[in-house]
Design a protein around this motif. Structure first.
Motif, PDB file in Angstrom:
ATOM      1  N   MET A   1       0.780  -1.366  -0.236  1.00  0.00           N
ATOM      2  CA  MET A   1      -0.270  -0.068   0.385  1.00  0.00           C
ATOM      3  C   MET A   1       1.003   1.723  -0.073  1.00  0.00           C
ATOM      4  O   MET A   1       0.784   2.492  -1.232  1.00  0.00           O
ATOM      5  CB  MET A   1      -0.555  -0.390   0.997  1.00  0.00           C
ATOM      6  N   PHE A   2       1.916   0.681   0.672  1.00  0.00           N
ATOM      7  CA  PHE A   2       2.650   2.644   0.414  1.00  0.00           C
ATOM      8  C   PHE A   2       3.544   2.142  -0.428  1.00  0.00           C
ATOM      9  O   PHE A   2       4.168   3.385  -1.115  1.00  0.00           O
ATOM     10  CB  PHE A   2       3.723   1.925   1.994  1.00  0.00           C
ATOM     11  N   PHE A   3       4.452   1.325  -1.617  1.00  0.00           N
ATOM     12  CA  PHE A   3       4.461   1.159  -2.266  1.00  0.00           C
ATOM     13  C   PHE A   3       3.393   1.849  -3.464  1.00  0.00           C
ATOM     14  O   PHE A   3       4.433   2.848  -4.288  1.00  0.00           O
ATOM     15  CB  PHE A   3       5.208  -0.254  -2.279  1.00  0.00           C
ATOM     16  N   GLN A   4       2.974   1.268  -3.661  1.00  0.00           N
ATOM     17  CA  GLN A   4       1.822   1.831  -4.363  1.00  0.00           C
ATOM     18  C   GLN A   4       1.450   3.460  -4.286  1.00  0.00           C
ATOM     19  O   GLN A   4       1.289   3.987  -5.239  1.00  0.00           O
ATOM     20  CB  GLN A   4       0.289   1.245  -4.114  1.00  0.00           C
ATOM     21  N   TYR A   5       1.860   4.017  -3.700  1.00  0.00           N
ATOM     22  CA  TYR A   5       2.249   5.631  -3.575  1.00  0.00           C
ATOM     23  C   TYR A   5       3.040   6.709  -3.447  1.00  0.00           C
ATOM     24  O   TYR A   5       2.842   7.527  -2.880  1.00  0.00           O
ATOM     25  CB  TYR A   5       0.687   6.305  -2.053  1.00  0.00           C
ATOM     26  N   GLY A   6       3.945   5.108  -3.681  1.00  0.00           N
ATOM     27  CA  GLY A   6       5.521   6.123  -3.233  1.00  0.00           C
ATOM     28  C   GLY A   6       5.740   6.717  -2.115  1.00  0.00           C
ATOM     29  O   GLY A   6       6.866   7.727  -2.086  1.00  0.00           O
ATOM     30  N   VAL A   7       5.774   6.254  -0.722  1.00  0.00           N
ATOM     31  CA  VAL A   7       5.854   6.382   0.590  1.00  0.00           C
ATOM     32  C   VAL A   7       6.258   5.602   1.212  1.00  0.00           C
ATOM     33  O   VAL A   7       6.534   5.810   2.060  1.00  0.00           O
ATOM     34  CB  VAL A   7       5.105   7.283   0.994  1.00  0.00           C
ATOM     35  N   MET A   8       6.860   4.570   0.674  1.00  0.00           N
ATOM     36  CA  MET A   8       7.102   2.931   0.851  1.00  0.00           C
ATOM     37  C   MET A   8       8.410   3.438   2.030  1.00  0.00           C
ATOM     38  O   MET A   8       8.440   3.624   3.224  1.00  0.00           O
ATOM     39  CB  MET A   8       7.796   2.099   0.361  1.00  0.00           C
ATOM     40  N   GLY A   9       9.455   4.558   1.845  1.00  0.00           N
ATOM     41  CA  GLY A   9      10.706   4.861   2.147  1.00  0.00           C
ATOM     42  C   GLY A   9      10.892   5.669   3.594  1.00  0.00           C
ATOM     43  O   GLY A   9      10.858   5.136   4.630  1.00  0.00           O
ATOM     44  N   LYS A  10       9.937   6.549   3.577  1.00  0.00           N
ATOM     45  CA  LYS A  10       9.436   6.945   4.533  1.00  0.00           C
ATOM     46  C   LYS A  10       8.597   6.515   5.616  1.00  0.00           C
ATOM     47  O   LYS A  10       8.315   6.638   6.694  1.00  0.00           O
ATOM     48  CB  LYS A  10       7.979   8.804   4.405  1.00  0.00           C
ATOM     49  N   ALA A  11       7.386   5.407   5.375  1.00  0.00           N
ATOM     50  CA  ALA A  11       6.302   4.791   6.357  1.00  0.00           C
ATOM     51  C   ALA A  11       7.541   3.559   6.543  1.00  0.00           C
ATOM     52  O   ALA A  11       7.399   3.725   7.960  1.00  0.00           O
ATOM     53  CB  ALA A  11       5.357   4.057   5.090  1.00  0.00           C
ATOM     54  N   MET A  12       8.351   3.221   6.245  1.00  0.00           N
ATOM     55  CA  MET A  12       9.052   1.879   6.920  1.00  0.00           C
ATOM     56  C   MET A  12       9.876   2.753   7.206  1.00  0.00           C
ATOM     57  O   MET A  12      10.266   2.033   8.759  1.00  0.00           O
ATOM     58  CB  MET A  12       9.798   1.206   6.051  1.00  0.00           C
ATOM     59  N   SER A  13      10.116   3.676   7.739  1.00  0.00           N
ATOM     60  CA  SER A  13      11.499   4.781   8.676  1.00  0.00           C
ATOM     61  C   SER A  13      10.515   4.785   9.910  1.00  0.00           C
ATOM     62  O   SER A  13      11.185   4.382  10.680  1.00  0.00           O
ATOM     63  CB  SER A  13      12.136   6.041   8.256  1.00  0.00           C
ATOM     64  N   ALA A  14       9.116   4.996   9.769  1.00  0.00           N
ATOM     65  CA  ALA A  14       8.175   4.692  11.438  1.00  0.00           C
ATOM     66  C   ALA A  14       7.920   3.360  11.628  1.00  0.00           C
ATOM     67  O   ALA A  14       8.463   2.743  12.698  1.00  0.00           O
ATOM     68  CB  ALA A  14       7.046   5.511  11.056  1.00  0.00           C
TER      69      ALA A  14
END
Length: 320
Positions: A201-214
């Protein structure tokens, strides 16, 4: 008070204390401490009023014996605890290393399946995580805070609830091993599927890196200990399915004792994971380097405790 009266008043108490100090069986530590206090008080009195008497020498000998017994029991207790942490747990981890590896592989496979399924079926993630959670997360992503869900609720309340929930999942992964490992496999597989779909879901919206850091601030330890609990469950299930040269009951009991030791070792890590999720994850925007440092330290702690140290001790002591 005359010496004879002093002895007559206390001799029954001293006899009881002497019996406690002479027996080889374990005596309640609180009772030993109380005995020691009584003796030192009586000894101080005897030293003051009967400095040259035999009763003073007798009480002094009893007090020395009581002190040595207390110190010996405390030392033995501390030694036993250190042995449990430094030897018994690493040996237990080493003895179920294969089930632990199988648990890891099942979880990774399920995560990959969850990720790929979400990639090729847009409705899959809603099936797994539910419409409400998916919609709320998408709104947070659009608002520029993909991990906003971790900022809700109080710090302390979140930490307690999260820790309890994580322990529940781990206990299920462990206890379901009784169903011939199938139950544990299901818990690992379902949680792996959810994790993979969640990441997509985060990968799909291009925010996977930011989300994973949390997410991985607490997720590094949280996911690791769920996998470890799953390995404990598989060890129990496999003992029923494959008892080797033992009877099923004997091998089950033997494997259960080992698995429980490993499971106990995860409790501090669950508390740490819950504390990180409740108190730290919500502030992931403060510093990416702080996030990465916590993730790296957490990963190294897990690897050292469950991989490196057991391997090192196994080579040293020739564990099978």
């Amino acid at each position: 008070m005359r010496e004879a009266s002093f002895v007559e008043r206390n001799k029954e108490k001293w006899t009881l204390i002497e019996n406690n100090l002479s027996i080889n069986t374990q005596v309640d530590p609180d009772e030993l401490a109380s005995n020691y206090i009584e003796l030192t008080n009586d000894l101080a009195y005897a030293q003051t009023f009967y400095p040259e008497s035999k009763v003073k020498a007798y009480l002094n000998e009893l007090a020395v014996t009581a002190h040595q017994k207390i110190y010996k029991d405390q030392k033995a207790s501390n030694s036993k605890f250190k042995s449990f942490i430094n030897e018994e747990i690493p040996q237990a981890i080493w003895s179920i290393r294969r089930p632990l590896l199988y648990s890891l592989l099942i979880f990774i496979l399920a995560s990959v399946i969850g990720f790929l399924s979400s990639m090729y079926d847009i409705d899959f993630i809603r099936l797994i995580l539910g419409d409400y959670y998916v919609d709320a997360t998408i709104e947070s992503i659009k608002a520029g805070d993909p991990a906003a869900v971790y900022g809700k609720g109080s710090n302390f309340g979140s930490a307690i609830w999260i820790t309890i929930n994580n322990v529940r999942v781990a206990f299920m992964a462990f206890a379901f091993g009784l169903f011939f490992s199938v139950g544990t496999g299901y818990v690992l597989f379902s949680n792996g599927i959810m994790l993979g779909a969640f990441h997509h879901m985060f990968f799909q919206y291009g925010v996977m890196g930011k989300a994973m850091s949390a997410i991985w601030i607490h997720g590094t330890i949280e996911i690791s200990v769920i996998i470890i609990a799953g390995g404990c469950g598989l060890a129990i299930g496999n003992s029923i399915l494959f008892p080797k040269s033992y009877t099923r009951l004997v091998y089950f009991v033997r494997s259960a004792k080992v698995a429980i030791k490993v499971l106990i070792s995860t409790i501090p890590f669950f508390i740490i994971a819950g504390t990180l999720e409740g108190f730290v994850t919500r502030y992931y925007n403060v510093s990416i380097w702080l996030c990465l440092s916590i993730i790296l330290i957490s990963l190294m702690a897990i690897l050292y405790f469950y991989v490196i140290n057991p391997y090192r001790l196994a080579k040293r002591f020739q564990w099978k």
